[in-house]
Design a protein around this motif. Structure first.
Motif, short mmCIF file in Angstrom:
data_model
loop_
_atom_site.label_atom_id
_atom_site.label_comp_id
_atom_site.label_asym_id
_atom_site.label_seq_id
_atom_site.Cartn_x
_atom_site.Cartn_y
_atom_site.Cartn_z
N SER A 162 2.72 7.91 9.96
CA SER A 162 4.09 8.44 9.88
C SER A 162 4.17 9.84 9.31
CB SER A 162 4.96 7.51 9.02
OG SER A 162 5.05 6.23 9.60
N ARG A 163 3.08 10.37 8.77
CA ARG A 163 3.07 11.73 8.23
C ARG A 163 3.35 12.70 9.36
NH1 ARG A 163 3.56 16.00 5.18
NH2 ARG A 163 1.69 16.95 4.33
N LYS A 164 4.21 13.67 9.11
CA LYS A 164 4.60 14.63 10.14
C LYS A 164 3.37 15.26 10.80
CE LYS A 164 7.41 18.66 11.00
NZ LYS A 164 8.25 19.71 10.45
N TRP B 3 6.66 2.44 6.80
CA TRP B 3 5.98 3.65 7.27
C TRP B 3 4.54 3.26 7.50
CZ3 TRP B 3 7.51 8.13 3.46
CH2 TRP B 3 8.80 8.57 3.75
N LEU B 4 3.92 3.87 8.47
CA LEU B 4 2.50 3.65 8.73
C LEU B 4 1.71 4.83 8.19
CD1 LEU B 4 2.78 2.41 12.43
CD2 LEU B 4 2.77 1.05 10.32
N ALA B 5 0.50 4.55 7.73
CA ALA B 5 -0.33 5.62 7.16
C ALA B 5 -1.77 5.49 7.64
CB ALA B 5 -0.28 5.57 5.65
N CYS B 6 -2.38 6.64 7.88
CA CYS B 6 -3.82 6.67 8.12
C CYS B 6 -4.48 6.72 6.73
CB CYS B 6 -4.20 7.89 8.96
SG CYS B 6 -3.92 9.49 8.14
N GLY B 7 -5.78 6.61 6.69
CA GLY B 7 -6.48 6.65 5.41
C GLY B 7 -6.26 7.94 4.64
N GLU B 8 -6.20 9.06 5.35
CA GLU B 8 -6.04 10.36 4.71
C GLU B 8 -4.66 10.53 4.07
OE1 GLU B 8 -6.00 15.12 5.85
OE2 GLU B 8 -6.83 13.70 7.29
N ARG C 218 -2.39 8.00 3.21
CA ARG C 218 -1.86 6.84 2.46
C ARG C 218 -1.36 7.26 1.08
NH1 ARG C 218 -5.23 1.74 0.02
NH2 ARG C 218 -3.49 0.95 -1.22
N ASP C 219 -2.16 7.96 0.31
CA ASP C 219 -1.75 8.35 -1.04
C ASP C 219 -0.54 9.27 -1.02
OD1 ASP C 219 -3.75 6.79 -2.16
OD2 ASP C 219 -5.12 8.48 -2.45
N TYR C 220 -0.53 10.23 -0.09
CA TYR C 220 0.59 11.18 -0.01
C TYR C 220 1.91 10.43 0.24
CZ TYR C 220 3.75 14.74 1.74
OH TYR C 220 4.85 15.53 1.94
N LEU C 221 1.91 9.54 1.24
CA LEU C 221 3.13 8.82 1.57
C LEU C 221 3.50 7.82 0.47
CD1 LEU C 221 2.47 8.27 5.38
CD2 LEU C 221 4.11 9.86 4.36
N SER C 222 2.51 7.16 -0.13
CA SER C 222 2.77 6.24 -1.23
C SER C 222 3.38 6.96 -2.42
CB SER C 222 1.47 5.55 -1.67
OG SER C 222 1.00 4.69 -0.67
N ASP C 223 2.84 8.12 -2.75
CA ASP C 223 3.37 8.91 -3.87
C ASP C 223 4.81 9.34 -3.60
OD1 ASP C 223 0.98 8.67 -5.23
OD2 ASP C 223 0.29 10.70 -4.74
N PHE C 224 5.08 9.77 -2.37
CA PHE C 224 6.43 10.19 -1.99
C PHE C 224 7.42 9.06 -2.22
CE2 PHE C 224 9.93 10.61 0.97
CZ PHE C 224 10.29 11.93 0.86
N LEU C 225 7.10 7.87 -1.72
CA LEU C 225 8.00 6.73 -1.87
C LEU C 225 8.03 6.23 -3.31
CD1 LEU C 225 7.03 4.80 1.38
CD2 LEU C 225 9.21 5.96 0.94
N GLY C 226 6.89 6.22 -3.96
CA GLY C 226 6.80 5.74 -5.33
C GLY C 226 7.59 6.57 -6.32
N ARG C 227 7.56 7.89 -6.17
CA ARG C 227 8.33 8.76 -7.07
C ARG C 227 9.82 8.49 -6.99
NH1 ARG C 227 4.78 12.66 -5.16
NH2 ARG C 227 6.35 13.50 -3.78
N ARG C 228 10.27 8.00 -5.88
CA ARG C 228 11.68 7.71 -5.69
C ARG C 228 12.04 6.26 -6.03
NH1 ARG C 228 9.73 11.67 -3.05
NH2 ARG C 228 11.00 13.44 -2.43
N GLY C 229 11.01 5.47 -6.35
CA GLY C 229 11.24 4.06 -6.67
C GLY C 229 11.47 3.21 -5.44
N PHE C 230 11.03 3.67 -4.27
CA PHE C 230 11.27 2.96 -3.02
C PHE C 230 10.13 2.04 -2.60
CE2 PHE C 230 14.03 6.65 -1.16
CZ PHE C 230 14.97 6.46 -2.15
N LEU C 231 8.90 2.36 -2.98
CA LEU C 231 7.73 1.63 -2.49
C LEU C 231 7.71 0.21 -3.04
CD1 LEU C 231 5.16 1.85 -0.77
CD2 LEU C 231 3.95 2.55 -2.84
#
Length: 68
Positions: A9-11, A37-42, A44-57
């Motif tokens: 799902s990363r742009k 959201w779907l994530a590749c291995g590269e 995963r952390d970027y998208l997880s951090d984005f959602l986690g900082r907002r309290g969404f993950l």
């Protein structure tokens, strides 16, 4: 049109999905609503951090194990 394989799902990323990030925005969604959201291995952390900082993950699941 041929079905496209699930991808990150990363742009601008077209790598195959390896992870499912399950999330929910409590200001917009009911508690039982889950978005993904779907994530590749590269990315995963970027998208997880984005959602986690907002309290969404809510959880991260390997794509192969996701039953959604």
């Amino acid at each position: 049109m041929e079905d496209e394989a699930p991808h990150c799902s990363r742009k601008d990323c077209r790598e195959p999905a390896e992870w499912v990030l399950v999330w929910n925005n409590p200001k917009v969604h009911t508690p039982d609503r889950r978005k993904t959201w779907l994530a590749c291995g590269e990315h995963r952390d970027y998208l997880s951090d984005f959602l986690g900082r907002r309290g969404f993950l809510r959880e991260t699941v390997p794509f192969a194990d996701f039953t959604g």
